[in-house]
Structure formats: structure tokens, C-alpha cells
Write an enzyme that holds these catalytic residues in place. Structure first.
Site, PDB file in Angstrom:
ATOM      1  N   SER A  22       0.786  -1.145   0.008  1.00  0.00           N
ATOM      2  CA  SER A  22       0.081   0.138   0.034  1.00  0.00           C
ATOM      3  C   SER A  22       0.725   1.056   0.021  1.00  0.00           C
ATOM      4  O   SER A  22       0.159   2.308  -0.170  1.00  0.00           O
ATOM      5  CB  SER A  22      -0.914  -0.060   1.246  1.00  0.00           C
ATOM      6  OG  SER A  22      -2.000  -1.024   0.970  1.00  0.00           O
ATOM      7  N   LYS A  80       3.600   6.469   5.196  1.00  0.00           N
ATOM      8  CA  LYS A  80       2.462   5.761   4.478  1.00  0.00           C
ATOM      9  C   LYS A  80       3.117   4.162   4.569  1.00  0.00           C
ATOM     10  O   LYS A  80       4.196   4.010   4.389  1.00  0.00           O
ATOM     11  CB  LYS A  80       2.572   5.928   2.850  1.00  0.00           C
ATOM     12  CG  LYS A  80       1.515   4.922   2.197  1.00  0.00           C
ATOM     13  CD  LYS A  80       0.045   5.371   2.558  1.00  0.00           C
ATOM     14  CE  LYS A  80      -0.881   4.428   2.243  1.00  0.00           C
ATOM     15  NZ  LYS A  80      -0.519   3.228   3.309  1.00  0.00           N
ATOM     16  N   THR A  81       2.217   3.282   4.852  1.00  0.00           N
ATOM     17  CA  THR A  81       2.653   2.000   5.362  1.00  0.00           C
ATOM     18  C   THR A  81       2.254   1.083   4.237  1.00  0.00           C
ATOM     19  O   THR A  81       1.383   1.419   3.359  1.00  0.00           O
ATOM     20  CB  THR A  81       2.012   1.620   6.666  1.00  0.00           C
ATOM     21  OG1 THR A  81       0.512   1.644   6.443  1.00  0.00           O
ATOM     22  CG2 THR A  81       2.321   2.456   7.793  1.00  0.00           C
ATOM     23  N   GLY A  82       2.619  -0.111   4.263  1.00  0.00           N
ATOM     24  CA  GLY A  82       2.042  -1.203   3.124  1.00  0.00           C
ATOM     25  C   GLY A  82       2.151  -2.401   3.940  1.00  0.00           C
ATOM     26  O   GLY A  82       3.222  -2.864   4.816  1.00  0.00           O
TER      27      GLY A  82
END
Length: 263
Positions: free
Chosen positions: A2, A199-201
Site C-alpha cells: 500500500s 505511508k505504510t504497506g
């Protein structure tokens, strides 16, 4: 994973900016856009509202209009998969995002598939990838280009297309309100005066029980105004999610302490 939603947000806002359209521009969505079995606070919120009062009608189904601003908040802050695919559907799909980011001079990445495609076939997630250095460079370009950012550098050569995105500040400020992955890059900054936008994934597990990807990319604003970008991607982790997140947090702490010593 993501993290690519940040790349998407740049393309979406650039498209609106060039067209002279506001972030309040609305998109029509229906029940078909609210896929089940995937992470989607947007779906849960709209479903609850529909059950209470209704949000509009299209035959006997569900329909409503959602501003792009709201969808971007869901993707950047909550990593909503349905909101991501709604934006892909209305802004020419993953390939348009990929082409736009390459136009900024970024290499070493790929955005090829939607969240729903990855959900249907987890193996496809590897078609969306990035080197950590490429993601960090893109984020640094964003911080450097935003005139309201503490990291703005007038001496930095930047693509005019990025510098001309009038909604860049919105993206960065929205990332500073991210609620996912507080145990990753943000963990060692708790209790300090440093600020973070990130922003994470997060990926699923593969057939061997490994976490396909657990990632975080962010910019940190130190109390003295200095800014740095950092990206940590952990692939095929055999650790638990908590211990994998701790790896990211430990690296973040090491970098933060080094930056503080070098002030």
C-alpha cells in the site's frame, strides 16, 4: 504494497490540479465498488450509514457521491483498499500512476495492478514493487517541492509537473495524520518533539507462512526544522507481524538518534 497509494495520490492530485478541479470533486460509487473480504473502513462506514438512513438510490442498490479529498484521506491515512480501486477506476488505472511517477524521473519501481487484482491473486502483488531508495527519493522530492513544507529547498532541481501540483501540501499533511503502522517508523518518535508523515504497506502471508511485505516510508521533521526521508521495506519475513514491525522501528530509531547527534 500500500505504499503505492502515495504514488497514486500524486497522480490523482496532479490530474485535478492540471484540470483546475478542486479536491471536492465528487465520484459516483455503487455497491459494486465496495468489495467484501478486503480491508475497507470506507465500505464499513458507508454500509453502516446506508443501513441507518440510506445514501442515495440506484434501482434497489446502493449509490452515493464521495469527494476525491475524502477518498484520498481513506487511502493515505487508513490504507483503504476499496477507496484505492475507486480512484484507479476514475483516474485511468495503475498504468497511469506508473507513467506519471516515471515522468518525475523516478526509476526502480512498478505500479501495475489494483488492490482487487492482488486480492484475487496474491501472487500479483509482486508486480507492484519499489526499491526503498526510489520510494525515499520520491518522498524527498515531494517535501522539497512543497513551498509550505519545512523541507522546501529552492535550490533543488524538481520536475515542474511536481512543483505545479497545488495539492501537494494536502498529501503531506494527510500523511502526517496517518493512523496505520504506529509500531513502525513512528514508534521511536513517540514522546519526542519530532513530527512524522508516513505511508505504510502490509502484505498477506505466502504459502510458507512468510509476510510478503511489511513496509513504511516517511518524512520526519526534527525539532530544529531539519527534515529527512526514510523508507524501510521488509520482504518475506518469517517473524511475527509485531516483531517485523519492530525491525522497522529499530532502524527508524537508529537513524533518528544519528540525526539528533549530528545537529
Amino acid at each position: 504494497m500500500s505504499v503505492m497509494k502515495m504514488h497514486q495520490a500524486l497522480w490523482v492530485t496532479d490530474s485535478l490540479s492540471r484540470a483546475g478541479l478542486p479536491l471536492e470533486t465528487c465520484i459516483d460509487i455503487t455497491g459494486d465498488d465496495l468489495k467484501s473480504g478486503t480491508y475497507s473502513p470506507l465500505r464499513d462506514s458507508l454500509t453502516a450509514a446506508w443501513n441507518d438512513t440510506g445514501c442515495g438510490t440506484r434501482g434497489n442498490g446502493f449509490s452515493c457521491r464521495i469527494p476525491v479529498r475524502t477518498l484520498l484521506r481513506y487511502t493515505l491515512q487508513l490504507s483503504d483498499n476499496n477507496a484505492c480501486d475507486i480512484l484507479f477506476r476514475h483516474f485511468s488505472g495503475p498504468s497511469a500512476t506508473d507513467t506519471y511517477i516515471r515522468g518525475l524521473g523516478i526509476k526502480g519501481f512498478s505500479v501495475k495492478v489494483t488492490e482487487d487484482q492482488m486480492h484475487q491473486d496474491p501472487g500479483l502483488c509482486r508486480k507492484n514493487w519499489s526499491r526503498p531508495s526510489s520510494a525515499a527519493r520520491l518522498l524527498w522530492m515531494m517535501v522539497s517541492a512543497d513551498k509550505d513544507s519545512p523541507g522546501c529547498r529552492s535550490d533543488t532541481a524538481l520536475p515542474s509537473r511536481l512543483a505545479g501540483n497545488r495539492y501537494l501540501d494536502f498529501i503531506l499533511r494527510t500523511m502526517m495524520e496517518c493512523t496505520t503502522g504506529q509500531d513502525r517508523l513512528a514508534a521511536p518518535l513517540s514522546g519526542t518533539d519530532a513530527l512524522i508523515g508516513h505511508k505504510t504497506g502490509t502484505g498477506d502471508t505466502d504459502g510458507r507462512g512468510r509476510i510478503i511485505g511489511l513496509n513504511d516510508i516517511g518524512f520526519i521533521v526534527l525539532p530544529d526544522g531539519r527534515v529527512y526521508a526514510i523508507a524501510v521495506f521488509v520482504r518475506n519475513s518469517e517473524e511475527t507481524p509485531a516483531r517485523t514491525a519492530r525491525i522497522i522501528a529499530d532502524i527508524s530509531e537508529t537513524v533518528y538518534r544519528q540525526m539528533i547527534r549530528n545537529r
